[in-house]
Motif scaffolding. Structure first.
Motif, PDB file in Angstrom:
ATOM      1  N   ASN A  63      -0.521  39.448  -1.280  1.00  0.00           N
ATOM      2  CA  ASN A  63      -0.905  38.107  -0.585  1.00  0.00           C
ATOM      3  C   ASN A  63      -0.096  36.911  -0.751  1.00  0.00           C
ATOM      4  O   ASN A  63      -0.125  36.055  -0.202  1.00  0.00           O
ATOM      5  N   PRO A  85      -9.081  37.324  -1.600  1.00  0.00           N
ATOM      6  CA  PRO A  85      -7.798  37.651  -1.939  1.00  0.00           C
ATOM      7  C   PRO A  85      -7.099  36.843  -3.178  1.00  0.00           C
ATOM      8  O   PRO A  85      -6.060  37.604  -3.438  1.00  0.00           O
ATOM      9  N   ASN A 125       2.209  34.725   1.378  1.00  0.00           N
ATOM     10  CA  ASN A 125       1.527  33.094   1.781  1.00  0.00           C
ATOM     11  C   ASN A 125       2.934  32.346   1.957  1.00  0.00           C
ATOM     12  O   ASN A 125       3.905  32.378   1.159  1.00  0.00           O
ATOM     13  N   TRP A 153      -2.952  41.512  -4.667  1.00  0.00           N
ATOM     14  CA  TRP A 153      -2.956  40.033  -4.900  1.00  0.00           C
ATOM     15  C   TRP A 153      -1.580  39.453  -4.751  1.00  0.00           C
ATOM     16  O   TRP A 153      -1.358  38.259  -4.101  1.00  0.00           O
TER      17      TRP A 153
END
Lengths: 223, 235
Positions: B200, B153, B204, B197
């Protein structure tokens, strides 16, 4: 670490390629040097290896290419861990070395280029800016023999080229950018680093650099 | 070596600065306790001028009274000092490490000036050029992501690394520009890997929380654009 093929794509008059050669020599790494005809006749291989910036130096190790001279210096030190230590050990010292190398490339290089390719009143202002930039850079020495301490290190390799090129530019244009008035310690370091055996024996021929610099500074050849 | 009290680590910054975001993301990923000292927009504090006399810019990390400047240099410093806390930010493989450094330089040299050029460029023509450059850089970064991530990822693999931080810290501003200009910089058709990306990264818990809200950045951009038009260029 088992050494396989190491190839350096450079140009005989490039200070940035010279940085990488110095690092390879310090580590005792055997390499093949490929001289590129910059800027008008770059090889197919170079363009294939560095399609992003299309510049030299490019280091190829085990078939894998890397560009950006300062990135290459750190790669060399990270990868060949035995022998000469290029980066300082302490994280704070490493941060300082990286900071000043970046400052030199961001400010000193452009200030040098600007002052030596300008004229008249504009040149006077740029001259002061260049002198100030090198005076600032001198701070990084802080009483040491070399930026790396008792021995040359990353920062010495990064800016050592000024020791050779600056006097040549100054002579051609009859200007003083680094002297005893604004940067006496840096000037001393210029002499000291050019006296290091490895450096002394790997400089390009002075007369050819003078000739090329004259053409470069008069605008006959472009960056 | 690792800081334990609040006063040992300070970060001089500003909420909207993507460069500051880089430092914050790294500190947070490494679970470092620090004091955040917000610089007021338009002024520079005594501490800033004293800690970064060369550039007079944020971020500045102050660790045990020693200043460290330049965002990606700060990120590496954090990774090297708080080495046993959290995952490594730099890859273990030295070639991958060099690729992270190379692309971080590329982002700062080519992508970021183009991104802000789209807002600050004086003419429509210059803005269009900046837009082309921004899109072209992202296309190259898309290819780089494909090679570097190896199907994982992040640029750093399973975890956020140096290069993720270099680019990810700008996601707030990327979204702000997309909203203000009505087109996608990260386009699912052209840069599908980077789009995934980006999601992700923003999802986070640690990194995503540092990215400012798009609406707040848009508001700030409008204020800055107005100031920029009415005032002479300042540093």
């Amino acid at each position: 670490m088992a050494e396989k093929e190491v190839k350096l794509f450079g140009m005989w008059a490039s200070p940035f390629a010279l940085r990488v050669e110095w690092a390879l020599k310090l580590k005792g790494i055997e390499y093949e040097y490929v001289n590129e005809d910059i800027p008008f006749n770059k090889s197919e291989e170079l363009l294939r290896l560095n399609p992003v910036t299309k510049k030299i130096p490019v280091l190829v190790h085990n078939g894998k290419p890397l560009a950006e001279s300062l990135v290459i210096l750190e790669y060399i030190d990270d990868t060949w861990t035995e022998g000469y230590s290029i980066m300082p050990e302490d994280p704070y010292d490493r941060a300082q070395a990286r900071f000043w190398a970046k400052f030199a490339d961001d400010k000193c290089v452009s200030a040098t280029y600007a002052v030596f390719t300008s004229f008249g009143e504009a040149q006077q202002k740029l001259l002061q800016e260049a002198r100030d930039a090198f005076q600032t850079l001198e701070q990084a020495l802080s009483g040491k023999q070399f930026f790396g301490g008792d021995q040359i290190g990353y920062l010495d390799l990064a800016i050592g080229w000024f020791a050779f090129w600056m006097p040549i530019f100054e002579e051609i244009k009859n200007l003083s950018v680094v002297d005893n008035e604004n940067a006496p310690l840096l000037k001393e370091w210029f002499a000291r680093i050019l006296d290091v055996d490895m450096i002394k024996t790997s400089l390009p021929p002075r007369d050819k650099i003078c000739e090329l610099s004259k053409q470069f500074l008069s605008g006959q050849i472009k960056r | 070596m690792a800081g334990s009290g609040n006063s040992e680590v300070k970060l001089l910054g500003a909420w909207a600065s993507p460069y500051v975001a880089r430092a914050r993301i790294a500190l947070n990923l490494k679970e470092v306790q620090y004091e955040f000292l917000e610089e007021q927009f338009g002024t520079k504090s005594e501490l800033l001028l004293k800690s970064n006399p060369v550039y007079k810019k944020i971020p500045v990390l102050i660790h045990d009274d020693k200043p460290i400047c330049e965002s990606m240099i700060i990120v590496q410093y954090i990774d090297e000092v708080w080495v046993s806390s959290g995952p490594a930010l730099m890859p273990a493989d030295t070639y991958d490490r060099a690729l992270h450094r190379f692309w971080a330089v590329y982002i700062d040299d080519k992508f970021v000036p183009a991104l802000f050029g789209m807002m600050r460029a004086p003419t429509e023509e210059a803005k269009a050029e900046a837009k082309e450059q921004a899109l072209a850089s992202l296309q190259l970064l898309e290819e780089a992501f494909g090679k570097i991530s190896k199907g994982k990822p992040f640029f750093g693999g399973d975890t956020i690394g140096y290069l993720d931080i270099a680019l990810g810290a700008f996601l707030g501003w990327i979204k702000a520009f997309e909203e203000m200009n009505g087109f996608k910089l990260l386009d699912a058709a052209k840069t599908p890997l980077l789009c995934a990306w980006a999601e992700n990264f923003c999802n986070n818990e640690v990194a995503g929380a540092v990215i400012p809200e798009t609406t707040k950045l848009v508001e700030l951009a409008k204020v800055m654009q107005a100031k920029f038009k009415s005032a002479p260029p300042a540093n």
